[in-house]
Design a protein around this motif. Structure first.
Motif, PDB file in Angstrom:
ATOM      1  N   GLU B 269       0.829  -1.186   0.000  1.00 52.92           N
ATOM      2  CA  GLU B 269       0.000   0.000   0.000  1.00 52.92           C
ATOM      3  C   GLU B 269       0.870   1.246   0.000  1.00 52.92           C
ATOM      4  OE1 GLU B 269      -2.559   0.537   3.329  1.00 52.92           O
ATOM      5  OE2 GLU B 269      -3.387   2.345   2.431  1.00 52.92           O
ATOM      6  N   ALA B 270       1.874   1.225   0.864  1.00 51.88           N
ATOM      7  CA  ALA B 270       2.778   2.363   0.943  1.00 51.88           C
ATOM      8  C   ALA B 270       3.404   2.636  -0.410  1.00 51.88           C
ATOM      9  CB  ALA B 270       3.857   2.086   1.980  1.00 51.88           C
ATOM     10  N   TYR B 271       3.821   1.566  -1.082  1.00 51.47           N
ATOM     11  CA  TYR B 271       4.517   1.748  -2.352  1.00 51.47           C
ATOM     12  C   TYR B 271       3.576   2.264  -3.432  1.00 51.47           C
ATOM     13  CZ  TYR B 271       7.525   0.972  -6.317  1.00 51.47           C
ATOM     14  OH  TYR B 271       8.279   1.153  -7.441  1.00 51.47           O
ATOM     15  N   SER B 273       0.877   3.805  -3.213  1.00 52.48           N
ATOM     16  CA  SER B 273       0.324   5.138  -3.012  1.00 52.48           C
ATOM     17  C   SER B 273       1.416   6.197  -2.938  1.00 52.48           C
ATOM     18  CB  SER B 273      -0.520   5.152  -1.735  1.00 52.48           C
ATOM     19  OG  SER B 273       0.316   4.773  -0.660  1.00 52.48           O
ATOM     20  N   GLY B 274       2.632   5.747  -3.190  1.00 49.89           N
ATOM     21  CA  GLY B 274       3.735   6.713  -3.285  1.00 49.89           C
ATOM     22  C   GLY B 274       4.225   7.201  -1.940  1.00 49.89           C
ATOM     23  N   ARG B 275       3.891   6.529  -0.861  1.00 50.50           N
ATOM     24  CA  ARG B 275       4.364   6.965   0.453  1.00 50.50           C
ATOM     25  C   ARG B 275       5.500   6.043   0.887  1.00 50.50           C
ATOM     26  NH1 ARG B 275       1.155   5.455   4.022  1.00 50.50           N
ATOM     27  NH2 ARG B 275      -0.620   4.625   2.892  1.00 50.50           N
ATOM     28  N   PHE B 276       6.447   5.864   0.027  1.00 58.40           N
ATOM     29  CA  PHE B 276       7.402   4.809   0.316  1.00 58.40           C
ATOM     30  C   PHE B 276       8.715   5.332   0.849  1.00 58.40           C
ATOM     31  CE2 PHE B 276      10.098   1.164  -0.577  1.00 58.40           C
ATOM     32  CZ  PHE B 276       9.293   0.193  -0.065  1.00 58.40           C
TER      33      PHE B 276
END
Ligand SMILES: Nc1ncnc2c1ncn2[C@@H]1O[C@H](COP(=O)(O)OP(=O)(O)OP(=O)(O)O)[C@@H](O)[C@H]1O
Ligand SMILES: [Mg+2]
Lengths: 346, 277, 534
Positions: B269-271, B273-276
């Motif tokens: 999910e983090a990846y 959604s770009g919150r990585f």
């Protein structure tokens, strides 16, 4: 007018001048080297062109370029000084029997031309470069395309490096011991070819490897991904693009092969030989005959006959033709290489 | 970033099991089973298990260096070309054939598993020769047949209209996007069953990218396509299933829709959604 | 594994194909093996060179041992005791004539005497010199007699050896009858040497007489017209006394001499490696000592490097660091072009132009401060060295330039950022960082020069002797012969399989080993350098 004195101002005199002087010293060294090269080159070109060119049409001394060397005879005849080549002198004596008794000065090789030497050199170069390219390109293909790093490959590379440093006269000795004596080929084209080929092998291998390296990896991967075998990839998609580079860099090898004297002294070169190389009875004999060669001829005429105005002509003439030949080859290589660098950019 | 190992182990077991049982599915074409892969001493893939379905587009995503390309290149054994590489454990089966068996011929394998590279690499030959290269390798030289294949492949790669008048001009004279499509045409000319694409659009502008994506949509009916991409939208737009990798491990593998809307794993999910990192 | 139980349709994924195999190799394997074989050629050639140099050269050491043995057995060594004695005397007379020459010069140039007057003034001196040189005559006569005897014995032995070979050959060809017909007289050195040894009392007699005469002469040295040369006369006296003092030792050595004493095996190696004479086809005794050739090669190379290193490295620094891009584009191809000059053409240039020009320059008076100037030999170390420098410069230039190029840009930028000037950056940062590369460039240049043949053959003067080092740097104006030169010159004329032929191969072997050594060093230095950078 007073300028503002700030801390970034160029410091006066001293340091900078010293620096400039040192730079001039380096520049002097560089241009001195070029000057030396130019002196040698121009000396031979200017003096040699007297032999090779002449004032009236066809402006080129065809005798010198198309005939075999002869002895030169100099004698007084009817109060005039005459110079004649061997054949001419014999004909002259038949016409004027009195000439048989005339006192002559003679110098070997100083009349006639150097045609057999040119032929011999070309044959030597073509043959040895063919062998060297076949061996060298194959070796480079292995080293660059197939080999994986390991003790064996490191050993091979070491051998190539060391081979490059072996003096040419040692190659001559080796060629003499192996081809001339052990194989019983005597002094022959074949022995010269192999000796010279082995001598330039390191040059050819290094040049070929460099060209192969400059072919992008993508060409190989793309081909292999389409189901080509390694050899198909190399043959269709690597070699064609490396070949121009291989050939141009190898031209420098040609200059080396053409220029060397020591390796052919005891393996392929004769001081004189009346027959031209294609004057053979059987085709097979072609390979087992010695030839005359330009570099060896220069050695012979500059060490075995005295230096004077009569002999100087043939000495400088031969040196000129030879230097021009080698210089042309070298220039071709240098120019082609810089062209190639500009053309192929993938 | 430190990952709690138990969590991952769990995910790995959970995710594929829920999606498709290994080597079971009727339309599974590539079956990767517990694969470890090494470059010399460094391990690039760790216990990968993955089943890829036929006639679908599968996307590999994940941060740089996570082993996507490595896995892709395992599938047509391009890694054999790199010194010191080995599949240390596990099997990769295509149509049930273990492609690392000693009696498998890599050449035959690569004919059936084509590849398109990140950096387009047309050969410095004419367009026509680029496309017929693979066929000629197989010894086909029948002119009519070759012409037919050239047209078909170029049409297949949506390039025909642009180049039909200059088939004998150099392939290097094309634009970047055209070059990449030429490479795709070259790959489909040999009629592979699977096409591997390693970031095929990374060097292209949006318009060219759109064209290649369109092309992928058209090709999905005839080929199994596996595509590596860094572009989330691209993966979402044109793939059916998506695998997310991280540090040499498969984190999650599911239908693309699920991955992007409802990922099972927080890292995924983090990846996506770009919150990585 | 696929279960091929239902064969009607071809398997969907037929990747298992049996390729054509021959001896277990596929076509691709065969091609690979072929190329691999070609890569091996370099190794094979290197091995073959070693093998053939050894094969042709190795017999030399056995033959040389025989050569040395015969030298002893036939009494040549014995006679050489006396020969050395007379040779030393000759050296003394040469010293005397040198003194005369200097006096004559002093008299004519400083005292402005005419030649006749000067000669007249020197008359007493001449008388003395004549007497001095005549003292040795009886000894020389004795020596000539003994020389004849020894030579005869040596010839006899050589003939016997030849016969043995002949018989051996006949036997090998199966001609037994002819073989037995070949008469071989065994040479009995003991009896044959008797007359030689019997001459010892006569020798002692002559030698003592000789000594007595010299002593009396020394007491009656003439007054020199030029007082400046008095010290030289004193020196002569001292030399002569030393010479005389050596006589008893010679006598003892001759008494103790034993023809049967074996020649140890190592002597054949040492006489080659440290032998100071290379003397072939001599009527008396052949010597194969590599020292004069080795020294010649090294001297010529050193002179070449003395010119080539500053020029080559200087030019490399200039082109790489100082010159504009346009200059670079001009200079590099030019130097590459120079590297293509065939060495034989350079050699010819040396004979035709440079030799003369340098000699003329050496005779210019304001250049006379240069060591060795003026000189008279046109072809010498200097001439050859200058031309070899032309060969070495491009090699050194190219490699040194590469080394300079390899210095990371960051070094240079860091130095500038600290406020260093261009020159400081070059001398303190760039050159030290590339120093090992430059050193290996110099070494490879040395390898190139040591192995060069035609230039030294044509221009080094070809005198086989260790040059005279006593005059310091002026040694470079002497002619020498070199290892490469001797091979090129003599190889064509020797009998195959003879000791001389084999000796040349051993010289080749030394050259080969030397080149490998230089190469090895250069590589080692370069490798060290790589590690230090990165
Ligand atoms: N030829 C190689 N030799 C050694 N290690 C390699 C090699 N190629 C890749 N690796 C390593 O293997 C790991 C995976 O690399 P890979 O190229 O598969 O990553 P990737 O997911 O494709 O990354 P990217 O998105 O940047 O292309 C990386 O850690 C990389 O450093
Ligand atoms: Mg990648």
């Amino acid at each position: 007018m007073s300028t503002v004195s700030h801390i970034f101002r160029t410091p006066p005199g001293g340091v900078r001048r010293g620096e400039r002087m040192v730079f001039w010293l380096f520049r002097g060294a560089t241009y001195f080297v070029l000057l030396c090269g130019a002196t040698v080159f121009l000396n031979i070109v200017i003096k040699g062109s007297h032999t090779v060119f002449k004032a009236e049409a066809p402006f080129i001394n065809t005798t010198f370029l198309t005939q075999a060397p002869e002895s030169l005879y100099i004698f007084e005849w009817e109060g005039k000084k005459r110079e004649m080549g061997d054949r001419e002198f014999r004909a002259f004596k038949e016409q004027n029997p009195a000439a048989a008794k005339v006192e002559t000065e003679s110098y070997v090789y100083s009349a006639g031309g150097i045609w057999p030497c040119i032929v011999g050199t070309v044959l030597l170069v073509v043959g040895s470069m063919t062998i060297a390219l076949a061996l060298g390109v194959s070796a480079a293909i292995y080293l660059n395309e197939y080999a994986r790093d390991g003790a064996f490959i490191r050993f091979v590379r070491l051998a190539i490096l060391n081979l490059a440093g072996v003096p040419s006269i040692v190659f001559g000795l080796f060629g003499f011991g192996m081809f001339v004596i052990y194989f019983g080929w005597n002094v022959s084209l074949l022995a010269g070819w192999f000796t010279l080929a082995f001598m330039v092998l390191p040059v050819v291998i290094t040049a070929s490897e460099e060209s192969l390296k400059s072919v992008p990896k993508g060409f190989r991967e793309g081909s292999l991904a389409l189901g080509a075998t390694k050899w198909q990839t190399i043959r269709k998609n690597v070699l064609p693009y490396a070949l121009p580079g291989i050939l141009t860099s190898s031209i420098l090898g040609i200059a080396r092969v053409a220029g060397e004297t020591a390796p052919i002294m005891f393996t392929a070169a004769y001081v004189v030989r009346d027959k031209l190389p294609w004057d053979v009875e059987k085709f097979g004999d072609f390979f087992f005959q010695g030839v005359m060669a330009l570099p060896y001829h220069i050695y012979v005429v500059s060490s075995k006959i005295p230096q004077n105005d009569y002999t100087e002509r043939v000495q400088y003439g031969t040196a000129f033709v030879f230097l021009l030949l080698v210089a042309l080859i070298a220039t071709a290589s240098i120019v082609l290489r810089s062209r190639l660098r500009n053309r192929y950019k993938w | 970033m430190v990952i709690a190992t138990p969590e991952i182990m769990e995910t790995r077991r959970a995710a594929p099991a829920s999606a498709s049982p290994p080597s079971a599915g009727k339309d599974t074409i590539v079956d990767i089973d517990h694969v470890d892969f090494f470059y010399g001493a460094t391990q690039a893939l760790n216990d990968i298990t993955l089943a890829i379905e036929a006639k679908k587009v599968t996307a590999f995503i994940g941060p740089s260096g996570c082993g996507k390309s490595t896995l892709l290149r395992c599938l047509n054994r391009m890694n054999d070309l790199i010194e010191g590489t080995r599949v240390a454990r596990g099997t990769i089966k295509i149509h049930g054939v273990d492609i690392y068996e000693p009696d498998v011929d890599v050449i035959e394998l690569r004919k059936r598993v084509g590849m398109v590279f990140q950096k387009s690499n047309p050969f410095p030959k004419s367009i026509y020769e680029n496309i017929t290269y693979g066929l000629r390798l197989q010894g086909r030289s029948d002119k009519a047949k070759l012409d037919e294949v050239v047209e078909k492949s170029l049409r297949g790669a949506a390039l025909w209209d642009e180049v039909k008048d200059r088939l004998h001009a150099s392939g290097l004279g094309l634009s970047g996007g055209q070059q990449q499509r030429l490479c795709i045409a070259r790959a489909i000319a040999v009629e592979p069953q699977i096409i591997l694409m390693d970031e095929p659009c990374s060097a292209l502008d949006p318009v060219a990218t759109a064209k290649v994506e369109e092309l992928i949509q058209e090709l999905r009916s005839r080929f199994t396509i596996i595509i590596v991409t860094h572009n989330m939208q691209q993966a979402a737009r044109c793939s059916d299933r998506t695998a997310f990798f991280y540090l040499g491990r498969l984190i999650e593998y599911a239908d693309t829709r699920n991955i992007f809307t409802n990922p099972a794993n927080p890292q995924t999910e983090a990846y996506v959604s770009g919150r990585f990192g | 594994m696929i279960e091929t139980s239902s064969p009607p349709v071809a398997p969907v994924f037929a990747v298992k194909k049996r390729r054509l195999r021959f001896l277990g190799l596929t076509v691709d394997d065969t091609i690979r093996a072929f190329f691999g074989g070609n890569a091996l050629v370099a190794v094979i050639v290197l091995a073959l060179i070693t093998v053939f140099l050894f094969r042709e050269g190795f017999g030399f050491f056995a033959q040389n041992r025989t050569n040395l043995e015969v030298y002893r057995r036939a009494g040549l060594e014995y006679v050489d005791f006396i020969r050395r004695q007379t040779d030393d005397h000759t050296a003394l007379t040469r010293y005397l004539s040198d003194v005369r020459l200097r006096q004559l010069k002093l008299l004519t140039e400083q005292e402005k005497k005419s030649l006749d007057e000067a000669n007249a003034a020197l008359a007493p001196f001449d008388a003395f010199a004549e007497q001095f040189s005549a003292t040795v005559d009886p000894l020389r006569a004795l020596m000539a007699e003994l020389t004849e005897q020894a030579t005869a014995l040596k010839t006899k032995f050589a003939v016997t050896e030849d016969r043995k070979v002949e018989r051996h050959q006949l036997l090998a060809e199966g001609k037994t009858a002819e073989a037995t017909a070949v008469k071989i007289d065994a040479v009995d050195f003991a009896t044959e040497l008797l007359p030689l040894r019997a001459a010892l009392p006569a020798y002692k007699e002559t030698s003592r007489e000789f000594s007595r005469k010299l002593v009396t002469l020394l007491d009656a040295t003439p007054v020199l017209p030029a007082a400046e040369l008095l010290p030289r006369m004193e020196r002569l006296k001292q030399l002569t006394r030393d010479y005389l003092a050596g006589f008893p030792a010679i006598e003892q050595a001759m008494e103790a001499w034993d023809y049967k004493e074996p020649v140890p095996a190592w002597q054949t190696f040492t006489s080659f490696l440290f032998g100071r004479q290379w003397l072939t086809a001599s009527f008396w005794q052949d010597w194969y000592g590599i020292l004069p050739l080795l020294i010649g090669s090294l001297l010529v190379s050193l002179v070449a490097l003395a010119f080539a290193v500053p020029l080559g490295v200087g030019a490399a620094i200039y082109v790489n660091q100082i010159a504009s891009v346009r200059e670079q584009k001009l200079i590099k191809p030019c130097i590459e072009f120079i590297s293509a000059f065939p060495s034989v053409v350079l050699g010819f240039f040396g004979i035709a132009v440079l030799g003369q020009a340098l000699r003329a320059a050496s005779q210019i008076s304001w250049l006379s401060w240069v060591p060795g100037f003026p000189y008279s030999e046109r072809l010498n170390i200097l001439t050859a060295g200058c031309l070899l420098a032309v060969i070495a410069v491009p090699t050194i230039f190219t490699l040194a330039e590469d080394a300079l190029n390899n210095v990371p840009r960051a070094f240079k930028e860091a130095s500038y950022a600290l406020g260093a000037s261009r020159l400081q950056t070059i001398l303190r940062i760039i050159v030290p960082a590339s120093l090992s590369g430059i050193i290996s460039a110099v070494l490879l240049g040395l390898g190139r020069v040591v192995g060069e043949t035609m230039v030294v053959l044509l221009c080094a003067g070809n005198r086989i002797a260790i040059p005279d080092f006593t005059q310091g740097l002026s040694v470079v104006t002497e002619p020498v012969h070199t290892m490469t030169g001797i091979i090129a010159q003599e190889m064509g004329e020797v009998v195959r399989g003879s000791i001389h032929y084999r000796a040349l191969f051993v010289v080749g072997l030394v050259l080969f080993v030397l080149s490998l050594l230089i190469n090895f060093l250069a590589q080692k230095i370069v490798r060290r350098y790589r590690i230090s950078i990165g």
